[in-house]
Design an enzyme around this catalytic site. Sequence first.
Site, mmCIF file in Angstrom:
data_model
loop_
_atom_site.group_PDB
_atom_site.id
_atom_site.type_symbol
_atom_site.label_atom_id
_atom_site.label_comp_id
_atom_site.label_asym_id
_atom_site.label_seq_id
_atom_site.Cartn_x
_atom_site.Cartn_y
_atom_site.Cartn_z
ATOM 1 C CB ILE A 12 -0.976 -0.002 1.233
ATOM 2 C CG1 ILE A 12 -1.881 -1.332 1.189
ATOM 3 C CG2 ILE A 12 -1.676 1.195 1.282
ATOM 4 C CD1 ILE A 12 -2.760 -1.518 2.358
ATOM 5 C CG ASP A 31 9.675 -0.324 3.933
ATOM 6 O OD1 ASP A 31 8.494 -0.258 3.439
ATOM 7 O OD2 ASP A 31 10.091 -1.531 4.093
ATOM 8 C CG LEU A 33 13.869 -2.295 2.666
ATOM 9 C CD1 LEU A 33 15.124 -2.543 1.642
ATOM 10 C CD2 LEU A 33 12.905 -1.971 1.314
ATOM 11 C CB ALA A 81 5.765 1.294 9.030
ATOM 12 C CB SER A 124 -7.692 -2.073 10.413
ATOM 13 O OG SER A 124 -8.335 -3.216 10.099
ATOM 14 C CE1 TYR A 150 -3.016 -4.803 11.391
ATOM 15 C CE2 TYR A 150 -5.315 -5.373 10.670
ATOM 16 C CZ TYR A 150 -4.394 -4.786 10.484
ATOM 17 O OH TYR A 150 -4.283 -3.567 9.625
ATOM 18 C CE LYS A 154 -2.474 -1.078 11.747
ATOM 19 N NZ LYS A 154 -1.780 -0.147 11.338
ATOM 20 C CG ASN A 184 -10.840 -7.193 3.430
ATOM 21 O OD1 ASN A 184 -11.668 -6.658 4.278
ATOM 22 N ND2 ASN A 184 -10.194 -8.697 3.619
ATOM 23 C CG HIS A 203 -4.016 -9.920 2.788
ATOM 24 N ND1 HIS A 203 -2.644 -9.298 2.697
ATOM 25 C CD2 HIS A 203 -4.596 -9.989 3.890
ATOM 26 C CE1 HIS A 203 -2.865 -8.654 3.903
ATOM 27 N NE2 HIS A 203 -3.668 -9.015 4.611
ATOM 28 N NE ARG A 295 -7.447 -15.330 8.593
ATOM 29 C CZ ARG A 295 -7.293 -14.454 7.698
ATOM 30 N NH1 ARG A 295 -6.327 -14.842 6.761
ATOM 31 N NH2 ARG A 295 -7.887 -13.407 7.560
HETATM 32 N N1 UDP Z 1 -9.611 -16.219 3.633
HETATM 33 C C1 UDP Z 1 -9.654 -17.622 3.258
HETATM 34 N N2 UDP Z 1 -8.598 -18.361 2.715
HETATM 35 C C2 UDP Z 1 -7.266 -17.741 2.637
HETATM 36 C C3 UDP Z 1 -7.100 -16.268 3.072
HETATM 37 C C4 UDP Z 1 -8.109 -15.562 3.526
HETATM 38 O O1 UDP Z 1 -10.793 -18.269 3.370
HETATM 39 O O2 UDP Z 1 -6.365 -18.586 2.065
HETATM 40 C C5 UDP Z 1 -10.606 -15.299 4.177
HETATM 41 C C6 UDP Z 1 -10.381 -14.918 5.518
HETATM 42 O O3 UDP Z 1 -10.814 -15.770 6.333
HETATM 43 C C7 UDP Z 1 -11.321 -13.543 5.437
HETATM 44 C C8 UDP Z 1 -11.295 -13.100 3.867
HETATM 45 O O4 UDP Z 1 -10.648 -14.289 3.233
HETATM 46 O O5 UDP Z 1 -12.652 -13.962 5.908
HETATM 47 C C9 UDP Z 1 -10.250 -12.234 3.845
HETATM 48 O O6 UDP Z 1 -9.116 -12.397 4.310
HETATM 49 P P1 UDP Z 1 -7.720 -11.495 4.094
HETATM 50 O O7 UDP Z 1 -6.653 -12.412 4.814
HETATM 51 O O8 UDP Z 1 -7.674 -11.514 2.775
HETATM 52 O O9 UDP Z 1 -8.036 -10.023 4.747
HETATM 53 P P2 UDP Z 1 -8.529 -9.709 6.115
HETATM 54 O O10 UDP Z 1 -9.819 -9.638 6.040
HETATM 55 O O11 UDP Z 1 -7.868 -10.692 7.311
HETATM 56 O O12 UDP Z 1 -7.859 -8.422 6.369
#
Ligand code: UDP
Length: 342
Positions: A12, A31, A33, A81, A124, A150, A154, A184, A203, A295
Site C-alpha cells: 500500500i 522502510d 524492507l 509501516a 482498520s 491485529y 490498530k 480489504n 491475503h 481462522r
Molecule cells: N481467507 C480464506 N482463505 C485464505 C485467505 C483468506 O478463506 O487463504 C478469508 C479470510 O478468512 C477472510 C477473508 O478471506 O474471511 C479475507 O481475508 P484476508 O486475509 O484477505 O484479509 P483480512 O480480512 O484478514 O484483512
Amino acid sequence: MNVLVTGGAGYIGSHAVQRLLRDGHTVFVLDNLVRGHRKALRAIGLGTNDRLRFIEGEVTKPTAITRAFRQLPFDCVMHFAALAYVGESVDQPLRYYDANTTGLLRILQACEKFNVRRLVFSSSCSTYGDPPEGRIPVDEDCPQHPVSPYGRTKLAGEWLIRDFAESRRRAGKPFAYAFLRYFNVCGCDTTGLLGEDHEPETHLVPILLEVALGKRERVDIHGTDYPTPDGTCVRDYVHVEDLIDAHVLAMEKMRDGEGGAYNVGIGKGYSVRQIIESARRVTKHAIPSHEGPRRAGDAAMLYNNPEKIRRELGWSPKHTDLDEIIATAWRWFSANPNGYES
Ligand code: UDP
C-alpha cells in the site's frame, strides 16, 4: 508538501508514494524492507527522481526515526509501516504490538520533537470486530470491539493519536490527524508498475492469483459455517488506488488541530466464495478450493457505509466492479509470477 511515508516500500505504501510523486510532492520513505521491496521504489523513481528519497530502518528504533525526521521539515506523515495479518497476530501478539504500537509511539515522539503537525494513520475495519446487530453496513460510530490482536493494535493506535493530539492542543501546538479504517485492500496500480508481493502471503486475493499461476495447489476457505448468506466471511474489497485517493484527500483537507476517522470501503460486501468465483472468471483458471475450519481472529461480516467519507472528503471509489479490481491485480501477477524478483 514534504511527506514522510513509513512503510513506503510495501504494497500500500508504494502505491501512496507513486501517487504523491505524481501530484508533485517530495517524498521520504522509511522502510525496514522486511515485507517491502526496494524494487518497488525503483520502479517509481528511486535513483532517478530527486523528489524521492529512502532510508532503510525500523520505525520502532528511535535512531532510525530521528535520522528520517532530520532529512526534511515534513508537512505530513503517512504511517503505513505495520504488520497486517490477522491470523499471524493471534500467534505473535507481542511482535504485533511492538511493530504497530511501539512503531506509532516512536513516530509521535518524533512528531513532537520535530514539530510535525499532520498524520494520516492506517487503521482498520478490524477495529470494529463483529459489529452488533443492525450495525452493518458499518459506519464510523459503530462500537469498536476488535476480535484479533491485529485489530487491537490498530485501536490502541487510534487512542494513542487522540491522546497525543489533545496534549498538543493544550500546548498550543495543534496536531491534525486522520484515521483511515481500511476494509480489504486489493488490486494493483493500473499502469502495471506496482504489485503486491508478501512473504508469507495470507491475503485472499493474492493467494487466489498464486493458485492460478500454479504456485499453490489450492485455496483453503477459512470457515463455511459463518452466519452469512453462503457460510463464508463477507468483506468489502477496495482498490488500492481508491484507498490512496482517500489518503491524499485526508491530507489535503486536514485542518489544523482537527482529527477524524473515515472508513475506506466501497460499500458492498462479497463472500469468500464470491471472490473465488471472480478470480476464476478473471484468470480463466480453475482455482481449486478446499473447505477448511475458521481462522482465529476473523469477524463474520464487515462492509462499509461510505457516507461520511463521501460527505466530508468528497471520496468516491473509481473501481467498483469486483472482476475489474481483481483484473488489475492479475495483470501484475501474471506479468511478475515471481513478484518483484521476476
Ligand atoms: N481467507 C480464506 N482463505 C485464505 C485467505 C483468506 O478463506 O487463504 C478469508 C479470510 O478468512 C477472510 C477473508 O478471506 O474471511 C479475507 O481475508 P484476508 O486475509 O484477505 O484479509 P483480512 O480480512 O484478514 O484483512
